[in-house]
Design a protein around this motif. Structure first.
Motif, mmCIF file in Angstrom:
data_model
loop_
_atom_site.group_PDB
_atom_site.id
_atom_site.type_symbol
_atom_site.label_atom_id
_atom_site.label_comp_id
_atom_site.label_asym_id
_atom_site.label_seq_id
_atom_site.Cartn_x
_atom_site.Cartn_y
_atom_site.Cartn_z
ATOM 1 N N LEU A 69 0.811 -0.571 -0.140
ATOM 2 C CA LEU A 69 -0.086 -0.103 -0.037
ATOM 3 C C LEU A 69 1.045 1.347 -0.213
ATOM 4 N N ILE A 70 1.666 1.317 1.077
ATOM 5 C CA ILE A 70 2.515 2.355 0.564
ATOM 6 C C ILE A 70 3.285 2.673 -0.809
ATOM 7 N N GLY A 71 3.938 1.675 -1.061
ATOM 8 C CA GLY A 71 5.050 1.684 -2.021
ATOM 9 C C GLY A 71 4.150 2.679 -3.060
ATOM 10 N N THR A 72 2.585 2.832 -3.108
ATOM 11 C CA THR A 72 1.978 3.381 -4.428
ATOM 12 C C THR A 72 2.118 5.047 -3.743
ATOM 13 N N LEU A 73 2.566 4.975 -2.525
ATOM 14 C CA LEU A 73 2.316 6.668 -2.186
ATOM 15 C C LEU A 73 3.329 7.438 -3.381
ATOM 16 N N VAL A 74 2.929 8.378 -3.703
ATOM 17 C CA VAL A 74 3.976 9.145 -4.561
ATOM 18 C C VAL A 74 5.270 10.044 -3.394
ATOM 19 N N TYR A 75 6.374 9.765 -4.566
ATOM 20 C CA TYR A 75 7.173 10.045 -3.707
ATOM 21 C C TYR A 75 7.765 11.574 -4.294
ATOM 22 N N SER A 76 8.015 11.731 -5.166
ATOM 23 C CA SER A 76 8.004 13.126 -6.283
ATOM 24 C C SER A 76 7.396 13.127 -7.651
ATOM 25 N N GLY A 77 6.869 14.166 -7.240
ATOM 26 C CA GLY A 77 5.704 14.855 -8.656
ATOM 27 C C GLY A 77 6.846 14.863 -9.924
ATOM 28 N N ALA A 80 11.358 5.242 -5.498
ATOM 29 C CA ALA A 80 12.630 5.819 -4.806
ATOM 30 C C ALA A 80 13.215 5.106 -3.654
ATOM 31 N N LYS A 81 12.346 4.019 -2.901
ATOM 32 C CA LYS A 81 13.529 2.811 -2.303
ATOM 33 C C LYS A 81 13.115 1.904 -3.008
ATOM 34 N N SER A 82 13.530 1.992 -4.037
ATOM 35 C CA SER A 82 13.176 -0.012 -4.523
ATOM 36 C C SER A 82 14.850 -1.017 -3.633
ATOM 37 N N SER A 83 15.349 -0.242 -3.625
ATOM 38 C CA SER A 83 16.226 -1.543 -2.942
ATOM 39 C C SER A 83 15.904 -2.231 -1.620
ATOM 40 N N PHE A 84 14.945 -1.340 -1.243
ATOM 41 C CA PHE A 84 14.559 -1.674 0.781
ATOM 42 C C PHE A 84 13.240 -2.634 0.132
ATOM 43 N N PHE A 85 12.421 -2.289 -0.533
ATOM 44 C CA PHE A 85 10.873 -2.390 -1.731
ATOM 45 C C PHE A 85 11.354 -4.208 -1.548
ATOM 46 N N GLU A 86 12.559 -3.745 -2.376
ATOM 47 C CA GLU A 86 13.224 -5.456 -3.180
ATOM 48 C C GLU A 86 13.269 -6.619 -2.325
ATOM 49 N N ALA A 87 14.097 -5.556 -1.344
ATOM 50 C CA ALA A 87 15.047 -6.584 0.178
ATOM 51 C C ALA A 87 14.426 -6.730 0.900
ATOM 52 N N ARG A 140 7.626 -14.071 -19.371
ATOM 53 C CA ARG A 140 7.586 -12.138 -19.173
ATOM 54 C C ARG A 140 9.064 -11.768 -18.019
ATOM 55 N N GLU A 141 9.711 -10.932 -18.223
ATOM 56 C CA GLU A 141 10.511 -10.771 -17.674
ATOM 57 C C GLU A 141 9.414 -9.327 -16.943
ATOM 58 N N ILE A 142 9.049 -9.367 -15.233
ATOM 59 C CA ILE A 142 8.334 -8.227 -15.608
ATOM 60 C C ILE A 142 8.937 -7.261 -14.035
ATOM 61 N N ASN A 143 8.934 -6.029 -14.394
ATOM 62 C CA ASN A 143 9.615 -5.068 -13.540
ATOM 63 C C ASN A 143 8.695 -5.409 -12.150
ATOM 64 N N TYR A 144 9.422 -4.744 -11.272
ATOM 65 C CA TYR A 144 9.027 -4.743 -9.474
ATOM 66 C C TYR A 144 8.360 -3.833 -9.659
ATOM 67 N N THR A 145 8.051 -3.151 -10.506
ATOM 68 C CA THR A 145 7.224 -1.951 -9.751
ATOM 69 C C THR A 145 5.866 -2.398 -10.705
ATOM 70 N N THR A 146 6.031 -3.356 -11.096
ATOM 71 C CA THR A 146 4.384 -3.264 -11.937
ATOM 72 C C THR A 146 3.829 -4.097 -11.270
#
Length: 277
Positions: free
Chosen positions: A67-75, A95-102, A165-171
């Motif tokens: 849920l919080i991963g969908t928050l807008v970090y910057s415009g 913006a914090k992909s390393s944390f979310f992926e870990a 098919r390879e899917i990006n983590y943010t999709t």
């Protein structure tokens, strides 16, 4: 030869201890002091172990993370396009992909170990143990909760091993993480309680559903005939099926449209009264 035979006997003895084989040959474990029985009580028994509490918290943490991963970090800077509608928005998960992926990797590892342990020790449940070690485990793996466990982790492995098919983590692949919320049902028993409510109040709920659908259909038809030539809102009432969506909102007390004809205002006001009642 004797050395190999000795190792084989040792392996059989260790497996015998882990499996907790009963005095029959159907693969049913003897719930008690065997390692398998202890693991079963730890991961698939009642909600009474620190492991199960940890799994429950991890499930909730995964949902919160999603849920919080969908928050807008910057415009998008000086763009005139609102950020939620822009493809250039930077979300928190980006913006914090390393944390979310870990955190995702940690969760996958934990849930995978949990799933494998459940499959291994499921024979302690007589419902599965009676079929033997192979058919019993296959029977468990096709049960509702085992399938939930499997679908909660399989998308990650399918992407990692290139089976899809390879899917990006943010999709949209992250949407599958919400399946993990269903894992909590094992502890909350919410579906069982809902089933009891539906069974005891079935006729009443059926009557309520019937009258709700009847009101929805009648009011949608009425709004269609009164507003289909109204230039202010006609685009929303071009047919009865088209009018059913805005009318569904009206019946919940929401009125995103207000420029109705006099008769349409009367019908909408009546719907507002029904919504409040």
């Amino acid at each position: 030869g004797e050395e190999i035979l000795g190792k084989l006997c040792l392996f059989v003895e260790i497996w015998y201890t882990m499996e907790g084989v009963a005095d029959d040959d159907e693969g049913r474990g003897s719930r008690g002091t065997s390692l398998r029985a202890k693991v079963y009580d730890m991961v698939d028994g009642e909600m009474d172990s620190i492991v199960e509490y940890f799994i429950m918290l991890l499930i909730l943490a995964n949902v919160v993370s999603f849920l919080i991963g969908t928050l807008v970090y910057s415009g998008p800077g000086d763009s005139e396009v609102p950020c939620p509608s822009s493809k250039h928005c930077l979300l928190l998960v980006d913006a914090k992909s390393s944390f979310f992926e870990a955190f995702e990797l940690f969760s996958i590892v934990v849930f995978t170990i949990e799933y494998l342990l459940r499959v291994w020790c499921c024979l302690e449940n007589p419902d599965y143990g009676q079929y033997g070690p192979i058919l019993g485990r296959l029977s468990y793996m096709t049960s509702f909760f085992a399938l939930i466990d499997f679908f909660a982790i399989s998308p990650y492995y399918l992407a990692q091993f290139g089976l899809v098919r390879e899917i990006n983590y943010t999709t949209a692949l992250r949407l599958f993480r919400l399946i993990r919320l269903l894992k909590a049902e094992k502890y909350l028993k919410a579906f069982g309680l809902l089933d009891d409510v539906l069974a005891e109040n079935g006729p009443l709920l059926t009557a309520c559903l019937y009258y709700a659908c009847m009101i929805w259909l009648f009011t949608s038809t009425a709004m269609y005939f009164t507003e289909r030539y109204n230039p202010e809102v006609a685009v929303y009432f071009q047919s009865i099926p088209d009018s059913m969506f805005p009318v569904a909102l009206f019946l919940t007390g929401e009125f995103p449209l207000v420029d109705f004809t006099p008769l349409g205002k009367f019908i909408a006001g009546s719907m507002a009264v029904v919504a409040v009642a």
